[in-house]
Design a protein around this motif. Structure first.
Motif, short mmCIF file in Angstrom:
data_model
loop_
_atom_site.label_atom_id
_atom_site.label_comp_id
_atom_site.label_asym_id
_atom_site.label_seq_id
_atom_site.Cartn_x
_atom_site.Cartn_y
_atom_site.Cartn_z
N HIS A 5 -2.80 -0.44 13.64
CA HIS A 5 -2.25 -1.77 13.29
C HIS A 5 -1.52 -1.70 11.95
N PHE A 6 -0.31 -2.26 11.93
CA PHE A 6 0.46 -2.36 10.68
C PHE A 6 0.76 -3.83 10.40
N HIS A 7 0.52 -4.26 9.17
CA HIS A 7 0.97 -5.60 8.78
C HIS A 7 2.24 -5.44 7.95
N ILE A 8 3.38 -5.85 8.54
CA ILE A 8 4.69 -5.58 7.92
C ILE A 8 5.49 -6.87 7.80
N VAL A 27 0.82 -1.23 0.00
CA VAL A 27 0.00 0.00 0.00
C VAL A 27 0.85 1.28 0.00
N ASP A 28 2.04 1.18 0.60
CA ASP A 28 2.90 2.38 0.70
C ASP A 28 3.43 2.85 -0.64
N LEU A 47 -3.67 -2.94 4.55
CA LEU A 47 -2.60 -3.90 4.46
C LEU A 47 -2.30 -4.18 2.99
N THR A 48 -1.05 -4.47 2.66
CA THR A 48 0.13 -4.81 3.43
C THR A 48 1.18 -3.70 3.28
N SER A 49 2.02 -3.49 4.32
CA SER A 49 3.03 -2.44 4.24
C SER A 49 4.40 -3.06 3.95
N PRO A 90 8.22 -2.93 4.51
CA PRO A 90 8.92 -2.29 5.64
C PRO A 90 9.60 -0.97 5.30
N SER A 91 10.49 -0.97 4.30
CA SER A 91 11.29 0.24 4.10
C SER A 91 10.51 1.36 3.40
N ASN A 92 9.26 1.10 3.03
CA ASN A 92 8.46 2.17 2.41
C ASN A 92 7.58 2.91 3.42
N ILE A 93 7.55 2.43 4.66
CA ILE A 93 6.67 3.07 5.66
C ILE A 93 7.28 4.41 6.05
N SER A 94 6.50 5.49 5.86
CA SER A 94 7.06 6.81 6.16
C SER A 94 6.55 7.30 7.51
#
Ligand code: 5AD
Ligand code: SF4
Length: 442
Positions: free
Chosen positions: A259-262, A206-207, A235-237, A239-243
């Motif tokens: 809630h984050f699904h990573i 999603v990011d 969902l889904t995130s 990891p390295s794109n989450i700002s």
């Protein structure tokens, strides 16, 4: 003509089945939930791992028997596979399984009515369309989108550009395509008017959402403001794109689930590089720290693969180490299965013996179980707003619902209706579920 549809795999497939239903119903087809009554049986398939694929193949064999049985009574049924396996198999399927009449990939569902009608006219012909180049986003189709009467799914970005070496998704679903925000907001408003209480935004990643000039965190904020009385999950995130911006938006709006699904996939930096993930084990820890600093009681879930090509005991220990540092609220855990056409299948050695994959998988499953229990217990004594989703399957004197972190809670039935909120005091926990009691109705 009557159609029957069965869905396998992830929530994106559940959403797509709704799109298919919407397209077929609009074209005058009738939906049936009885296999034998259908003129066309569609299986919406998943190609992500060997296990779901095998399950679908077994099911196909059963349906094939039904087709031959019905043929003897002069009823002709057609069988179609749609979704990720369709693209994965392409023409080979028709050669291998001559009883399949139709193969349609995730970008071609709009052609389904035309193709099914053609099958009827020319019974001996097969129909196939697995092109992924047409940037299909199904913008103008409003699916009923429901997974139950409370929550609705909305896809915001289709496909994936990440090319993780183990993953078939970029091949089966094609390149990333972000959907026009206007059509997403319109769908949110329609769902709200229909009485849904929760929206789950879907994307492989999603990011990566970007529809000029809108990034994901801006889209999320717009949705939160457009339907302030709905709860929003996503969902889904990757990891390295989450700002930081995204985490701030999640914190700011009370109607966005904390809630984050990573997916971690592996804790070993060496394995992560082989998987072509864009972060190291330590970087993953920093991302989680950044989230927890902004939202201390945020729930974090993950996906983990064991036994990826060349994984050593040391790599496996790294995964356990990272899991111990984070203590995910829950995880989906899998043993690696090689997928045809991926980089890992072509270039790396699937050399971890199956027995070792299973042993490592069992180890991470039992560690996760302890962590889930630990995380659930953190809620005991707290009073939380719980969205009532239905009557507990185990005991009809109980309701079940979710809190703002996506934990499941059961509590004695109240006078409130399904779809409303109750203030619940958490009094106990099992390994998977919280147990609560009503404090005051809101
Ligand atoms: N083998 C095992 N697990 C896989 N996943 C994706 N591809 C594979 C594979 N070849 C898992 C990943 C992903 C989740 C949806 O499925 O953990 O995040
Ligand atoms: Fe597959 Fe990686 Fe894309 Fe997830 S991010 S769908 S694992 S390629």
């Amino acid at each position: 003509m009557k159609f029957y549809i069965e869905t396998y795999g992830c929530q994106m497939n559940i959403y797509d089945s709704e799109i298919i239903c919407s397209i077929l119903l609009k074209a005058g087809f009738i939906k049936t939930s009885t296999l034998k009554k259908a003129d066309i049986i569609l299986l919406n398939t998943c190609a992500i791992r060997a296990k779901p694929e095998q399950k679908i193949l077994n099911r196909l064999m059963k349906i094939r028997c039904l087709k031959s049985k019905l043929k003897k009574t002069n009823k002709q049924i057609k069988i179609g596979i749609v979704g990720c396996l369709a693209t994965h198999y392409k023409k080979q399927t028709l050669e291998k399984f001559n009883f399949i009449d139709l193969i349609v990939g995730p970008d071609s569902y709009k052609n389904l009515p035309k193709m099914i009608k053609k099958l009827k006219k020319e019974p001996k012909k097969k129909e196939i369309d697995v092109r992924l180049a047409n940037q299909e986003k199904y913008t103008k189709i409003i699916p009923s989108g429901l997974i139950n009467r409370i929550s609705a799914l909305i896809s915001i970005i289709r496909g994936c550009d990440n090319m993780c070496t183990f993953c078939i998704v970029p091949f089966s679903r094609g390149r990333e395509k972000s959907r026009n925000p206007n059509s997403i907001l319109k769908e949110c408003k329609i769902l709200y008017k229909k009485g849904y209480k929760e929206i789950i935004l879907l994307g492989q990643n999603v990011d990566s959402y970007f529809f000029k000039p809108l990034k994901f965190f801006q889209l999320l904020e717009l949705i939160a403001l457009t339907v302030p009385l709905m709860r929003i999950r996503f969902l889904t995130s990757y990891p390295s794109n989450i700002s930081k911006n995204l985490v701030e938006v999640v914190k700011k709006h009370s109607n966005i689930s904390k809630h984050f699904h990573i997916p971690l996939q592996s804790g070993s930096t060496r394995i992560l590089a082989l998987m072509r993930r864009k972060y190291s084990g330590e970087e993953f820890l920093l991302i989680i720290k950044m989230i927890q600093n902004i939202i201390p009681d945020c729930s974090i879930s993950s996906d983990i693969i064991t036994g990826f090509c060349t994984e050593t005991q040391e790599d496996h220990r790294e995964t356990l180490r990272i899991m111990n540092r984070i203590k995910f609220n829950f995880s989906y855990m899998f043993k690696y299965s090689s997928r045809q056409g991926t980089y890992a299948e072509r270039k790396l050695k699937d050399d971890v013996p199956n027995i070792l994959k299973i042993r490592r998988l069992n180890e991470i499953i039992s560690l996760q179980k302890a962590h889930s229990f630990y995380r659930l217990k953190e809620n005991i004594g707290k009073i939380q707003n719980v969205l009532i989703e239905g009557i507990s399957k185990k005991d009809d004197k109980y309701y079940y619902g979710r809190n703002y972190k996506n934990d499941i809670i059961v509590f004695p039935k109240t006078t409130s209706k399904i779809g409303s909120y109750n203030r619940i005091k958490i009094i106990n926990s099992t390994f998977t579920t919280l147990i609560g009691v009503l404090t005051a109705e809101i």
